[in-house]
Scaffold this motif. Structure first.
Motif, PDB file in Angstrom:
ATOM      1  N   UNK A   9      45.703  38.906  28.358  1.00  0.00           N
ATOM      2  CA  UNK A   9      44.389  38.753  27.727  1.00  0.00           C
ATOM      3  C   UNK A   9      43.383  39.728  28.322  1.00  0.00           C
ATOM      4  N   UNK A  10      43.464  39.910  29.640  1.00  0.00           N
ATOM      5  CA  UNK A  10      42.555  40.818  30.332  1.00  0.00           C
ATOM      6  C   UNK A  10      43.389  41.802  31.140  1.00  0.00           C
ATOM      7  N   UNK A  11      43.635  42.975  30.586  1.00  0.00           N
ATOM      8  CA  UNK A  11      44.548  43.941  31.206  1.00  0.00           C
ATOM      9  C   UNK A  11      44.021  44.485  32.530  1.00  0.00           C
ATOM     10  N   UNK A  12      42.707  44.542  32.689  1.00  0.00           N
ATOM     11  CA  UNK A  12      42.157  45.101  33.931  1.00  0.00           C
ATOM     12  C   UNK A  12      42.361  44.167  35.116  1.00  0.00           C
ATOM     13  N   UNK A  13      42.438  42.858  34.867  1.00  0.00           N
ATOM     14  CA  UNK A  13      42.617  41.885  35.945  1.00  0.00           C
ATOM     15  C   UNK A  13      44.032  41.331  35.989  1.00  0.00           C
ATOM     16  N   UNK A  14      44.994  42.097  35.467  1.00  0.00           N
ATOM     17  CA  UNK A  14      46.385  41.647  35.414  1.00  0.00           C
ATOM     18  C   UNK A  14      47.300  42.693  36.012  1.00  0.00           C
ATOM     19  N   UNK A  15      48.231  42.241  36.855  1.00  0.00           N
ATOM     20  CA  UNK A  15      49.286  43.104  37.391  1.00  0.00           C
ATOM     21  C   UNK A  15      50.613  42.619  36.818  1.00  0.00           C
ATOM     22  N   UNK A  16      51.473  43.552  36.412  1.00  0.00           N
ATOM     23  CA  UNK A  16      52.721  43.195  35.747  1.00  0.00           C
ATOM     24  C   UNK A  16      53.922  43.649  36.575  1.00  0.00           C
ATOM     25  N   UNK A  93      61.493  39.499  44.883  1.00  0.00           N
ATOM     26  CA  UNK A  93      61.339  40.953  44.746  1.00  0.00           C
ATOM     27  C   UNK A  93      60.350  41.312  43.645  1.00  0.00           C
ATOM     28  N   UNK A  94      60.394  40.590  42.526  1.00  0.00           N
ATOM     29  CA  UNK A  94      59.447  40.853  41.439  1.00  0.00           C
ATOM     30  C   UNK A  94      58.019  40.521  41.850  1.00  0.00           C
ATOM     31  N   UNK A  95      57.846  39.442  42.605  1.00  0.00           N
ATOM     32  CA  UNK A  95      56.509  39.092  43.088  1.00  0.00           C
ATOM     33  C   UNK A  95      55.980  40.148  44.056  1.00  0.00           C
ATOM     34  N   UNK A  96      56.872  40.674  44.880  1.00  0.00           N
ATOM     35  CA  UNK A  96      56.479  41.738  45.811  1.00  0.00           C
ATOM     36  C   UNK A  96      56.034  42.980  45.043  1.00  0.00           C
ATOM     37  N   UNK A  97      56.781  43.312  43.971  1.00  0.00           N
ATOM     38  CA  UNK A  97      56.435  44.459  43.135  1.00  0.00           C
ATOM     39  C   UNK A  97      55.100  44.239  42.429  1.00  0.00           C
ATOM     40  N   UNK A  98      54.907  43.041  41.881  1.00  0.00           N
ATOM     41  CA  UNK A  98      53.652  42.729  41.191  1.00  0.00           C
ATOM     42  C   UNK A  98      52.482  42.734  42.166  1.00  0.00           C
ATOM     43  N   UNK A 100      52.190  44.655  44.856  1.00  0.00           N
ATOM     44  CA  UNK A 100      51.809  46.045  45.123  1.00  0.00           C
ATOM     45  C   UNK A 100      51.111  46.657  43.915  1.00  0.00           C
ATOM     46  N   UNK A 101      51.491  46.248  42.705  1.00  0.00           N
ATOM     47  CA  UNK A 101      50.787  46.707  41.506  1.00  0.00           C
ATOM     48  C   UNK A 101      49.351  46.175  41.486  1.00  0.00           C
ATOM     49  N   UNK A 102      49.166  44.931  41.957  1.00  0.00           N
ATOM     50  CA  UNK A 102      47.825  44.350  42.021  1.00  0.00           C
ATOM     51  C   UNK A 102      46.975  45.074  43.067  1.00  0.00           C
ATOM     52  N   UNK A 103      47.583  45.405  44.207  1.00  0.00           N
ATOM     53  CA  UNK A 103      46.861  46.168  45.236  1.00  0.00           C
ATOM     54  C   UNK A 103      46.425  47.519  44.694  1.00  0.00           C
ATOM     55  N   UNK A 104      47.304  48.134  43.907  1.00  0.00           N
ATOM     56  CA  UNK A 104      46.992  49.439  43.303  1.00  0.00           C
ATOM     57  C   UNK A 104      45.786  49.337  42.360  1.00  0.00           C
ATOM     58  N   UNK A 105      45.670  48.192  41.673  1.00  0.00           N
ATOM     59  CA  UNK A 105      44.546  47.971  40.765  1.00  0.00           C
ATOM     60  C   UNK A 105      43.306  47.471  41.486  1.00  0.00           C
ATOM     61  N   UNK A 106      43.443  47.150  42.778  1.00  0.00           N
ATOM     62  CA  UNK A 106      42.300  46.668  43.545  1.00  0.00           C
ATOM     63  C   UNK A 106      42.027  45.182  43.379  1.00  0.00           C
ATOM     64  N   UNK A 107      43.045  44.419  43.011  1.00  0.00           N
ATOM     65  CA  UNK A 107      42.873  42.968  42.850  1.00  0.00           C
ATOM     66  C   UNK A 107      43.147  42.259  44.174  1.00  0.00           C
ATOM     67  N   UNK A 108      42.413  41.194  44.428  1.00  0.00           N
ATOM     68  CA  UNK A 108      42.599  40.404  45.651  1.00  0.00           C
ATOM     69  C   UNK A 108      43.783  39.465  45.439  1.00  0.00           C
ATOM     70  N   UNK A 109      44.747  39.502  46.357  1.00  0.00           N
ATOM     71  CA  UNK A 109      46.005  38.775  46.184  1.00  0.00           C
ATOM     72  C   UNK A 109      45.803  37.267  46.159  1.00  0.00           C
ATOM     73  N   UNK A 110      44.899  36.743  46.983  1.00  0.00           N
ATOM     74  CA  UNK A 110      44.724  35.291  47.050  1.00  0.00           C
ATOM     75  C   UNK A 110      44.070  34.711  45.799  1.00  0.00           C
ATOM     76  N   UNK A 111      43.521  35.565  44.931  1.00  0.00           N
ATOM     77  CA  UNK A 111      42.882  35.095  43.706  1.00  0.00           C
ATOM     78  C   UNK A 111      43.803  35.151  42.495  1.00  0.00           C
TER      79      UNK A 111
END
Length: 188
Positions: A9-16, A93-98, A100-111
């Motif tokens: 729904x919100x691509x900017x706040x989503x890591x895949x 492994x998929x969660x670890x990949x996602x 790092x994708x979230x870190x790349x987008x600048x998203x806070x992991x705990x949120x």
């Protein structure tokens, strides 16, 4: 570009993250995906670690006719559960990949939370086994495609105060408005 079966729904706040033709059993992986869907990211990681240490189990809901019973499944209101090691490792492994994708987008992991988890059957891998009287039987693997989205959690909405309820800003539930005749009320 990789295709996903759903769009966030919100691509900017989503890591895949996605894995195609993964050599793990579809039925076991489906159970893991089903229990993780909607979980907060940190809680999901801790849960998978506990499953690997046999402290908690993966509840078997759908393909469960041969799954054994364990008291650990009581947590989910069920009796059947297992500890599918390969499927859990795949999701870790998929969660670890996602992550790092979230870190790349600048998203806070705990949120983050797992807003979308899809496990689908992949094309079967064919092999053969040799049977009695010179016959040959199918000996197939059941791999799967797995994808997940980590989405930023919405801010929690505070519960309405008693003053807001009194002033009519919040609509009370039907059973309080209509009493015992609530089930008969229909809006037209």
């Amino acid at each position: 570009m990789v295709k996903y079966c759903a769009a966030p729904k919100d691509a900017t706040n989503t890591a895949k993250a996605k894995g195609s033709d993964m050599r793990v059993h579809f039925k076991n992986t489906w159970q893991v995906g089903n229990v993780l869907r909607g979980m907060p990211f940190v809680k999901a990681q801790k849960y998978l670690e506990d499953v690997m240490e046999h402290k908690r189990c993966i509840p078997y809901i759908r393909f469960s006719h041969a799954a054994g019973r364990t008291p650990q499944a009581k947590e989910f209101g069920l009796t059947q559960g297992r500890w599918p090691r390969k499927s859990v490792e795949l999701f870790q492994n998929l969660l670890k990949n996602a992550e790092s994708n979230a870190d790349q987008k600048g998203l806070e992991v705990k949120d983050l939370k797992l807003s979308h988890v899809a496990v689908q059957r992949a094309q079967k891998i064919r092999r053969r086994t040799y049977r009695a009287h010179g016959r040959i039987g199918a000996y197939m693997a059941s791999p799967c495609h797995v994808e997940l989205f980590l989405t930023k959690r919405d801010a929690t909405v505070p519960k309405p105060t008693a003053q807001a309820l009194r002033q009519g800003r919040v609509k009370p539930p039907a059973h309080k408005r209509f009493g015992d005749r609530a089930h008969r009320c229909t809006y037209k």
